[in-house]
Enzyme design. Structure first.
Site, PDB file in Angstrom:
ATOM      1  CB  THR A  44      31.280  57.026  -2.209  1.00  0.00           C
ATOM      2  OG1 THR A  44      31.704  58.601  -2.169  1.00  0.00           O
ATOM      3  CG2 THR A  44      32.569  56.273  -2.048  1.00  0.00           C
ATOM      4  CD  GLU A  87      33.161  56.353   2.293  1.00  0.00           C
ATOM      5  OE1 GLU A  87      32.255  57.032   2.224  1.00  0.00           O
ATOM      6  OE2 GLU A  87      34.046  56.746   1.584  1.00  0.00           O
ATOM      7  CE  LYS A 109      49.816  73.061   6.181  1.00  0.00           C
ATOM      8  NZ  LYS A 109      51.128  72.313   6.170  1.00  0.00           N
ATOM      9  CD1 TRP A 149      46.234  73.621   7.352  1.00  0.00           C
ATOM     10  CD2 TRP A 149      45.139  72.443   8.912  1.00  0.00           C
ATOM     11  NE1 TRP A 149      46.500  72.469   7.017  1.00  0.00           N
ATOM     12  CE2 TRP A 149      45.976  71.542   8.117  1.00  0.00           C
ATOM     13  CE3 TRP A 149      44.347  71.736   9.851  1.00  0.00           C
ATOM     14  CZ2 TRP A 149      46.164  70.176   8.515  1.00  0.00           C
ATOM     15  CZ3 TRP A 149      44.631  70.422  10.292  1.00  0.00           C
ATOM     16  CH2 TRP A 149      45.465  69.971   9.631  1.00  0.00           C
TER      17      TRP A 149
END
Ligand code: ADP
Length: 537
Positions: free
Chosen positions: A181, A326, A434, A439
């Protein structure tokens, strides 16, 4: 119950036994070629025989640098079924990363497409484990190359045994495949797929509420075979006897539309950029896409506007899914529950644009600042996964200890989960903005912008801010017909009613294109640098 091993050999044998007449349709540089599964299986056995003669042994890695075509599919089965490890290499990486990957995996033989040879030649002197290169060409002669020793794929197959018998003592936990990856920083990280993982992931792809892949399908994996095994579609497809359409090298949206029409493709899979391109093509040309019963879309968030257009205008069902290298990759899929079908079209679209619920066979938890988050669609936390097709480590890599802790894969994706268990990816941890201690989800803003009729693509990134720490800036690519005509005020007016005031980007920049990663995702890091240079100059 019996403890019979779950190996890929049984997948190939089933195709050979029950579906010899079904087809693999492959586009190569010389056009469309058709192979029956009988021919495919014979050629696969011949390839395994050739690799054995070249000295490839059980457990050794054989790399591929190739597009989606029949030869690559043959490698997909020949290599694992002979007990070796299929290592698919992302051809869009830099020569430095490709050299690193090949050396790190210790590839013994490389199978390579002729047009990728120049890229591999750039790695030539760096490769210290490769003993042979096999060129997968349609031409009778080998192309000129500085690599050595080089073999001709078709010539090797001609001389090989089509009844080569695969070993029957492969451990289901033995490695069958591997893929690296692209890490945002540092070297790529390797993931090993076991036979068992691939078999169980393939089963999941066939479940009606997941991919729903079946024998009746004509499946076209557009997602590259060098990226997370084309999401497992070639593996499951062969096992189920599905007709496979391999779109080959350098395809265009036009070509994909033509393949869908002429081959009557029923299911296809790829990242949102592919589907944005196809949508543009469908809007400009005239195609019959009536055969399509499902577009599987993942890799990055599917814009709501795009899902809506595919479904409402073109009547093509769209399935939003989530996964990563993954996770083999299928982990979440947005399939509505039966009682949710009663909801209004807008509510349904809202749910379908989330990444969905967990695929059977896996477990998840979402961990926020104070433990597991509430199922309220608001509280944010990191998605953690475990299960039989989730990696347990990175291959010989110390970064394992960051991502794999206490038996869970920490995905690095920040998500919310609603009362119905629908997960929504808010951002990658590193892409969240942020602002003033709160957020802001870049993905939400992008989705909203891409729902505007003038917008082709939109990406939102953070710039540093003295008072608020970070602030969002939107980068927008307009559709051709709107270029020079749409003003940013119009887009601001469109966003304002949809978000809290502090979420609204500080600026909207019009770009000709948005930089993309090797697999067609927004390259946020590069874009961030570009925007910061522009805005803060
Ligand atoms: P990379 O992009 O790092 O090369 P992957 O292809 O494995 O590697 O990407 C996995 C990541 O892609 C996930 O961690 C997630 O951030 C993102 N992703 C995958 N599917 C979706 C989706 N449907 N919506 C939003 N993000 C997604």
């Amino acid at each position: 119950m019996m403890q019979t091993p779950l190996t890929m050999t049984q997948m190939l044998k089933r195709a050979e036994m029950f579906f010899p007449k079904k087809q693999v349709i492959s586009r190569t540089t010389s056009g469309i070629q058709r192979f029956s599964y009988k021919e495919f299986a014979d050629r696969t056995r011949r390839l395994a025989d050739s690799l054995t003669k070249l000295g490839v042994e059980k457990g050794e890695k054989v790399g591929t640098l190739a597009w989606n075509h029949h030869r690559h599919l043959e490698a997909y089965f020949a290599i694992p079924c002979m007990g070796a490890v299929l290592h698919t290499i992302n051809i869009r990486l830099t020569p430095q990363h490709i050299s690193y990957i090949i050396n790190h995996a210790e590839d013994k033989v490389l199978l390579v497409d002729p047009d990728i040879l120049p890229l591999l030649e750039k790695c030539g002197s760096e490769l210290n484990t490769v003993k042979a290169f096999i060129v997968m060409t349609d031409e009778p002669e080998l192309p000129e190359t500085t690599l050595s020793p080089v073999y001709h794929y078709e010539n090797l197959l001609k001389e090989a045994n089509r009844t080569f018998s695969f070993p029957d003592d492969i451990d289901e936990n033995a490695p069958a495949g591997m893929c690296y990856t692209s890490a945002t920083t540092g070297n790529p990280k390797g993931v090993i797929y076991t036979h068992r993982g691939i078999v169980l992931h393939s089963l999941a792809l066939g479940l009606a509420d997941s991919g729903g892949l079946s024998e009746k399908d004509v499946a076209m994996p557009v997602v590259p075979m060098f990226h997370v095994n084309a999401w497992g579609m070639p593996f499951a497809g062969v096992w189920f006897g599905t007709t496979l359409v391999m779109p080959g090298p350098y395809f265009t949206p036009k070509l994909l539309a033509e393949l869908i029409q002429t081959e009557k493709v029923t299911i296809t899979a790829g990242v949102p950029t592919i589907w944005l391109g196809l949508l543009k093509e469908l809007e400009e040309g005239s195609y019959d896409t009536g055969s399509l019963r499902s577009i599987l879309c993942g890799g990055s968030a599917a814009p709501k506007g795009m899902i809506k257009t595919f479904e409402q205008k073109y009547k093509i069902p769209f399935k939003h899914a989530y996964g990563m290298t993954e996770t083999s990759p299928l982990a979440l899929i947005s399939t509505l529950k039966s009682y949710q079908e009663e909801l209004s079209p807008e509510e349904k679209l809202e749910l379908r644009s989330k990444q969905g619920t967990l695929v059977p066979g896996l477990e998840m938890k979402i961990v926020g600042k104070d433990g597991e988050v509430a199922w309220d669609g608001k509280e944010m936390g990191e998605l953690c996964l475990r299960g039989p097709w989730i990696a347990s480590e990175y291959y010989k890599d110390e970064r394992t200890k960051d991502a794999f802790r206490n038996g869970w894969l920490h995905t690095g994706d920040v998500v919310t989960i609603d009362e119905e268990g629908f997960v929504k990816i808010v951002d990658r941890t590193k892409d969240l903005i942020k602002s003033g201690g709160e957020w802001i989800s870049s993905v939400d803003l992008e989705n909203a912008l891409m729902a505007h009729e003038a917008v082709f693509e939109a990406a939102v990134v953070a710039i540093p801010h003295e008072r608020w720490q970070e602030r969002p800036i939107a980068c927008v690519v307009l559709k051709d017909a709107y270029k020079g005509k749409t003003r940013k005020e119009e887009l601001f007016d469109f966003l304002k009613p949809q978000f809290a005031k502090w979420w609204i980007p500080d600026d909207i920049l019009f770009l000709d294109e948005i930089p993309k990663t090797s697999v067609g995702k927004f390259l946020k890091r590069t874009l961030r640098d570009q925007v910061q240079r522009e805005v803060l100059k």
